[in-house]
Design a protein around this motif. Structure first.
Motif, PDB file in Angstrom:
ATOM      1  N   LEU A 449      35.537  37.060  36.972  1.00 19.72           N
ATOM      2  CA  LEU A 449      34.431  37.605  37.760  1.00 19.72           C
ATOM      3  C   LEU A 449      34.325  39.123  37.634  1.00 19.72           C
ATOM      4  O   LEU A 449      33.292  39.695  37.980  1.00 19.72           O
ATOM      5  N   VAL A 450      35.403  39.779  37.179  1.00 19.31           N
ATOM      6  CA  VAL A 450      35.360  41.241  37.092  1.00 19.31           C
ATOM      7  C   VAL A 450      35.830  41.693  35.706  1.00 19.31           C
ATOM      8  O   VAL A 450      35.027  41.884  34.813  1.00 19.31           O
ATOM      9  N   ASP A 451      37.135  41.858  35.513  1.00 17.21           N
ATOM     10  CA  ASP A 451      37.643  42.396  34.254  1.00 17.21           C
ATOM     11  C   ASP A 451      38.220  41.300  33.367  1.00 17.21           C
ATOM     12  O   ASP A 451      38.757  40.299  33.863  1.00 17.21           O
ATOM     13  N   PRO A 452      38.154  41.477  32.043  1.00 14.99           N
ATOM     14  CA  PRO A 452      38.668  40.466  31.107  1.00 14.99           C
ATOM     15  C   PRO A 452      40.195  40.401  31.102  1.00 14.99           C
ATOM     16  O   PRO A 452      40.873  41.425  31.199  1.00 14.99           O
ATOM     17  N   ARG A 453      40.712  39.180  30.955  1.00 15.17           N
ATOM     18  CA  ARG A 453      42.155  38.933  30.997  1.00 15.17           C
ATOM     19  C   ARG A 453      42.644  38.409  29.654  1.00 15.17           C
ATOM     20  O   ARG A 453      41.909  37.756  28.914  1.00 15.17           O
ATOM     21  N   LEU A 454      43.912  38.644  29.364  1.00 14.93           N
ATOM     22  CA  LEU A 454      44.545  38.001  28.229  1.00 14.93           C
ATOM     23  C   LEU A 454      44.714  36.523  28.530  1.00 14.93           C
ATOM     24  O   LEU A 454      45.051  36.152  29.662  1.00 14.93           O
ATOM     25  N   ASN A 455      44.485  35.669  27.538  1.00 10.66           N
ATOM     26  CA  ASN A 455      44.777  34.250  27.739  1.00 10.66           C
ATOM     27  C   ASN A 455      46.250  33.979  27.473  1.00 10.66           C
ATOM     28  O   ASN A 455      47.027  34.900  27.169  1.00 10.66           O
TER      29      ASN A 455
END
Length: 472
Positions: A449-455
């Motif tokens: 919903l906000v910042d991109p994350r590492l999978n």
């Protein structure tokens, strides 16, 4: 029912004396602990504009009476662990969601995040022969600072989304209203999350002897293949030690601490309690809390409040930080130079960390201070993809991590930890990796919903890089 679960979970823990109920109006019975409410006299950055003062008072009063989520004894243990890391005898791994959601507090999603952190910790521990302090951006990371108070779409302007503890993501007037009842919902969601985390980390899920099973359900790719090789090595070492008569009780459970940004001072103040042993105030919403880049003003409310509580605390340091600013934060937050008290979280950006961080590290060291230094390689490397999605490149994240280790080595400072936004799910939010994520995958697998994350796969790749850097 949820409150009952929290009480049961902590019925053998240390007792706390609750601070008296309080509201935003000091005349209505704020606690008497010296200076604890001085923050109200300072500029409060990133503060919500709650829609109803009466609802706010009722919500804060309720939160001031609920059971604590963490306890002083646990917090003190974490401070000891962080002191070991600051002394170069351990490494800290902080990971989890950019912004937790209420709907995301399910057993499957929580277990996948915990498992990813445990896998990364196994890589770091085995590869670097160093204890790893495991900490989740979990059970409280519901608030997010925003650069703009308002968001415009077409002809409609509404308040920005500030995390589900404040308002909703849907772009409607009702959803974007700053609702103080969300703080109560955040507390109960955090309680449920902590219940699950404790069950996972003490009930056999985290047993290092089951390390092979942690990859089940994931597709085969180079990152997982490399982890399977490491798991096989751990298996062989465990079997050898078992044959030699070693006691493996220590492998059955792990210490796992919670952490979040202390952005909403109303929420943190309501969940502050006095330790019955010492009479000192602890924030009981989390073991560890940090102050963000936007709220680290030395004369601001956030720094003032956290200077008065006993939890170990962190401060994000961006590329504009000066030595004088860092030292002023040390004097305010850790005047007694207490080991494990203060963590500096560098978030400089891959292009600037090698230029900006050395002077700060050297200047702090020259003054005789020894905070714990960890790297946040996420927040200085955010870009906008051609298709409009906010993203980060794994290669930039890895470059900043390498830069952090290079600077630490050059200045004679222990590179003490890693702070990242990650998920255990197979999302597509950050670009790159051994099985490369590109922009075409965003439409189907972009979930944050906000910042991109590492999978999960990218997180493991980063762990191997850090392990190699630590082993040098």
């Amino acid at each position: 029912m949820r409150r009952m679960l929290v009480c049961m979970m902590f019925d053998t823990a240390e007792n706390f004396q609750a601070i008296e109920p309080f509201g935003t109006n000091l005349s209505q019975g704020a606690a008497d602990y010296p200076g604890l409410d001085e923050w109200r006299n300072f500029d409060v950055q990133q503060a919500p504009q709650w829609y109803d003062e009466t609802v706010l008072e009722d919500s804060l009063s309720e939160l001031s009476h609920v059971p604590p989520l963490v306890f002083a004894g646990e917090v003190d243990v974490l401070r000891e662990r962080l002191a070991q890391a600051a002394a170069g005898k351990a490494f800290v791994l902080q990971g989890g969601d950019c912004a937790e959601t209420f709907a995301g507090a399910t057993a499957n999603k929580i277990s996948s995040r915990v498992r990813t952190i445990l896998q990364m910790a196994a890589v770091l521990t085995y590869g670097a022969s160093m204890p790893v302090v495991k900490m989740g951006r979990m059970a409280g990371q519901f608030a997010k600072p925003r650069s703009s108070n308002m968001e415009t779409r077409g002809d409609i302007t509404l308040p920005s989304f500030r995390g589900e503890i404040v308002n909703g993501f849907d772009f409607t007037e009702e959803s974007r209203r700053h609702d103080p009842r969300r703080m109560v919902q955040a507390y109960h969601t955090a309680a449920s999350t902590l219940n699950l985390i404790r069950a996972f980390t003490t009930g056999g899920f985290a047993d290092l002897r089951t390390v092979h099973s942690w990859n089940k359900g994931f597709m085969s790719n180079p990152a997982y293949a490399r982890f399977d090789e490491l798991a096989a090595e751990i298996d062989r070492a465990v079997r050898f030690m078992e044959a030699a008569g070693a006691d493996f009780d220590a492998l059955k459970t792990v210490e796992f601490f919670s952490a979040h940004e202390a952005l909403l001072l109303d929420y943190e103040r309501a969940l502050t309690r006095l330790d019955s042993r010492t009479g000192l105030p602890y924030i009981t919403s989390s073991h560890f809390v940090w102050i963000g880049e936007r709220t680290r003003q030395v004369d601001g409310a956030h720094v003032d409040y956290l200077s008065r509580i006993r939890n170990p605390i962190g401060v994000k340091l961006g590329p504009t930080t000066t030595v004088d600013q860092a030292m002023a934060l040390i004097e305010k937050l850790d005047p007694n130079r207490e080991p494990g008290r203060l963590t500096f979280i560098a978030r400089m950006g891959a292009d600037t960390i090698r230029e900006n961080l050395p002077a700060i590290m050297e200047g702090v060291k020259a003054q005789g201070a020894q905070p714990l230094w960890i790297t946040d390689p996420m927040h200085g490397n955010t870009i906008t993809a051609a298709n409009g999605y906010k993203t980060r490149r794994l290669e930039d994240i890895m470059s900043e991590v390498r830069g952090f280790f290079e600077v630490a080595q050059a200045t004679g400072t222990h590179p003490g930890g890693l702070h990242i936004e990650l998920t255990g799910d197979d999302v597509a939010e950050c670009l790159g990796g051994s099985v490369a994520v590109d922009e075409s995958a965003f439409d189907e697998r972009y979930e944050t919903l906000v910042d991109p994350r590492l999978n999960h796969q990218q997180s493991l790749e980063l762990a191997f890089l850090v392990a190699e850097s630590l082993a040098r």
